[in-house]
Design a protein around this motif. Structure first.
Motif, mmCIF file in Angstrom:
data_model
loop_
_atom_site.group_PDB
_atom_site.id
_atom_site.type_symbol
_atom_site.label_atom_id
_atom_site.label_comp_id
_atom_site.label_asym_id
_atom_site.label_seq_id
_atom_site.Cartn_x
_atom_site.Cartn_y
_atom_site.Cartn_z
ATOM 1 N N PHE A 125 -7.650 1.784 -0.358
ATOM 2 C CA PHE A 125 -6.845 1.691 -1.572
ATOM 3 C C PHE A 125 -7.746 1.813 -2.797
ATOM 4 O O PHE A 125 -8.775 1.164 -2.899
ATOM 5 N N ASN A 126 -7.360 2.673 -3.739
ATOM 6 C CA ASN A 126 -8.102 2.898 -4.982
ATOM 7 C C ASN A 126 -7.124 2.710 -6.141
ATOM 8 O O ASN A 126 -6.273 3.569 -6.372
ATOM 9 N N PRO A 127 -7.246 1.615 -6.888
ATOM 10 C CA PRO A 127 -6.286 1.360 -7.974
ATOM 11 C C PRO A 127 -6.320 2.402 -9.096
ATOM 12 O O PRO A 127 -5.392 2.482 -9.893
ATOM 13 N N GLU A 128 -7.365 3.207 -9.146
ATOM 14 C CA GLU A 128 -7.429 4.258 -10.170
ATOM 15 C C GLU A 128 -6.527 5.440 -9.825
ATOM 16 O O GLU A 128 -6.123 6.190 -10.696
ATOM 17 N N HIS A 129 -6.233 5.631 -8.524
ATOM 18 C CA HIS A 129 -5.416 6.766 -8.094
ATOM 19 C C HIS A 129 -4.158 6.365 -7.320
ATOM 20 O O HIS A 129 -3.334 7.218 -7.023
ATOM 21 N N HIS A 130 -4.072 5.073 -6.959
ATOM 22 C CA HIS A 130 -2.947 4.613 -6.137
ATOM 23 C C HIS A 130 -2.235 3.458 -6.826
ATOM 24 O O HIS A 130 -2.851 2.682 -7.542
ATOM 25 N N GLU A 131 -0.945 3.364 -6.561
ATOM 26 C CA GLU A 131 -0.154 2.245 -7.045
ATOM 27 C C GLU A 131 0.417 1.549 -5.812
ATOM 28 O O GLU A 131 1.184 2.156 -5.049
ATOM 29 N N ALA A 132 0.025 0.305 -5.613
ATOM 30 C CA ALA A 132 0.481 -0.435 -4.437
ATOM 31 C C ALA A 132 1.928 -0.879 -4.655
ATOM 32 O O ALA A 132 2.237 -1.580 -5.600
ATOM 33 N N MET A 133 2.788 -0.459 -3.748
ATOM 34 C CA MET A 133 4.200 -0.842 -3.815
ATOM 35 C C MET A 133 4.412 -2.149 -3.046
ATOM 36 O O MET A 133 5.273 -2.942 -3.399
ATOM 37 N N ALA A 134 3.618 -2.338 -1.993
ATOM 38 C CA ALA A 134 3.725 -3.546 -1.172
ATOM 39 C C ALA A 134 2.463 -3.681 -0.336
ATOM 40 O O ALA A 134 1.717 -2.714 -0.154
ATOM 41 N N MET A 135 2.246 -4.887 0.161
ATOM 42 C CA MET A 135 1.162 -5.124 1.113
ATOM 43 C C MET A 135 1.832 -5.554 2.410
ATOM 44 O O MET A 135 2.783 -6.333 2.410
ATOM 45 N N GLN A 136 1.325 -5.010 3.497
ATOM 46 C CA GLN A 136 1.951 -5.246 4.781
ATOM 47 C C GLN A 136 0.893 -5.739 5.774
ATOM 48 O O GLN A 136 -0.146 -5.097 5.919
ATOM 49 N N PRO A 137 1.137 -6.839 6.459
ATOM 50 C CA PRO A 137 0.164 -7.292 7.456
ATOM 51 C C PRO A 137 0.076 -6.273 8.592
ATOM 52 O O PRO A 137 1.091 -5.754 9.048
ATOM 53 N N SER A 138 -1.163 -5.959 8.979
ATOM 54 C CA SER A 138 -1.356 -4.964 10.034
ATOM 55 C C SER A 138 -2.623 -5.268 10.813
ATOM 56 O O SER A 138 -3.696 -5.452 10.238
ATOM 57 N N ALA A 139 -2.482 -5.313 12.128
ATOM 58 C CA ALA A 139 -3.637 -5.548 13.005
ATOM 59 C C ALA A 139 -4.344 -4.233 13.316
ATOM 60 O O ALA A 139 -5.538 -4.212 13.603
ATOM 61 N N GLU A 140 -3.618 -3.107 13.286
ATOM 62 C CA GLU A 140 -4.230 -1.820 13.662
ATOM 63 C C GLU A 140 -4.854 -1.058 12.493
ATOM 64 O O GLU A 140 -5.524 -0.059 12.710
ATOM 65 N N HIS A 141 -4.670 -1.521 11.258
ATOM 66 C CA HIS A 141 -5.262 -0.848 10.094
ATOM 67 C C HIS A 141 -6.307 -1.746 9.441
ATOM 68 O O HIS A 141 -6.190 -2.967 9.467
ATOM 69 N N VAL A 142 -7.287 -1.114 8.848
ATOM 70 C CA VAL A 142 -8.327 -1.831 8.117
ATOM 71 C C VAL A 142 -7.688 -2.463 6.888
ATOM 72 O O VAL A 142 -6.898 -1.802 6.194
ATOM 73 N N PRO A 143 -7.996 -3.732 6.593
ATOM 74 C CA PRO A 143 -7.434 -4.344 5.377
ATOM 75 C C PRO A 143 -7.781 -3.523 4.128
ATOM 76 O O PRO A 143 -8.852 -2.936 4.031
ATOM 77 N N ASP A 144 -6.857 -3.471 3.202
ATOM 78 C CA ASP A 144 -6.968 -2.713 1.943
ATOM 79 C C ASP A 144 -6.988 -1.202 2.147
ATOM 80 O O ASP A 144 -7.459 -0.465 1.284
ATOM 81 N N SER A 145 -6.463 -0.735 3.279
ATOM 82 C CA SER A 145 -6.328 0.707 3.478
ATOM 83 C C SER A 145 -4.855 1.081 3.341
ATOM 84 O O SER A 145 -3.968 0.247 3.490
ATOM 85 N N VAL A 146 -4.613 2.340 3.053
ATOM 86 C CA VAL A 146 -3.250 2.829 2.852
ATOM 87 C C VAL A 146 -2.621 3.099 4.214
ATOM 88 O O VAL A 146 -3.121 3.908 4.986
ATOM 89 N N THR A 147 -1.512 2.405 4.490
ATOM 90 C CA THR A 147 -0.816 2.588 5.770
ATOM 91 C C THR A 147 0.355 3.549 5.660
ATOM 92 O O THR A 147 0.741 4.165 6.637
ATOM 93 N N GLN A 148 0.914 3.667 4.462
ATOM 94 C CA GLN A 148 2.060 4.545 4.272
ATOM 95 C C GLN A 148 2.065 5.051 2.832
ATOM 96 O O GLN A 148 1.777 4.298 1.902
ATOM 97 N N VAL A 149 2.387 6.325 2.665
ATOM 98 C CA VAL A 149 2.520 6.913 1.333
ATOM 99 C C VAL A 149 4.003 7.023 1.023
ATOM 100 O O VAL A 149 4.735 7.748 1.688
#
Length: 172
Positions: A125-149
């Protein structure tokens, strides 16, 4: 012996160095001629600067007015393709093929005009280029990575036009 008048004069000033009225008039006339010439050069430079300012203002106005000219020409082809697709849309397969062709035309128009897509799926996640709509708990993704566009972002010649709207992973 020197006379009292000669002693009162400053050193180096003798009668030979005294300016004659004719010499002063000539020097004054020359100075006035130089002043008139300088004034004329100043007025010409001032007029030239005003012309440059007007020309630059006109150029900026034209640039604003026709800045999207090239892009608009590219989009006309996209519109033509959409119209042809609607006319030929007899079945779903034909409609899909026409839509894909139109999307390719649009992507080509974007590329030619410096418009790039931001699709950060799987990236950090890069706040300069991305806008976080929600945060979702995920065991299969690295924390602070984009899981869905949710919505792709766009840059115009390196400047952010619209941030990508994303859902970001967080630790469960």
């Amino acid at each position: 012996m020197s006379t009292p008048n000669e002693q009162d004069r400053p050193p180096g000033s003798d009668a030979a160095q005294a300016a004659q009225p004719g010499d002063l008039a000539t020097a004054l006339a020359a100075a006035e001629a130089r002043a008139l010439e300088s004034r004329d050069l100043y007025m010409r430079a001032l007029a030239e600067m005003e012309n440059i300012r007007k020309r630059a203002s006109r150029d900026v106005e034209q640039a604003h007015k026709y800045a999207v000219d090239r892009f608009a020409n590219d989009l006309v082809a996209v519109k033509d393709s959409l119209e042809l697709g609607l006319l030929a849309a007899g079945d779903a397969q034909t409609l899909r093929a026409g839509t894909e062709a139109t999307l390719k035309l649009l992507a080509k128009a974007f590329e030619k005009n410096g418009l790039t897509e931001i699709d950060p799926l799987g990236q950090q996640f890069n706040p300069e280029h991305h806008e976080a709509m929600a945060m979702q708990p995920s065991a299969e993704h690295v924390p602070d990575s984009v899981t869905q566009v949710v919505q792709k972002g766009y840059q115009l010649n390196g400047r952010l036009l619209r941030p990508a709207r994303v859902i970001v992973a967080r630790a469960p």
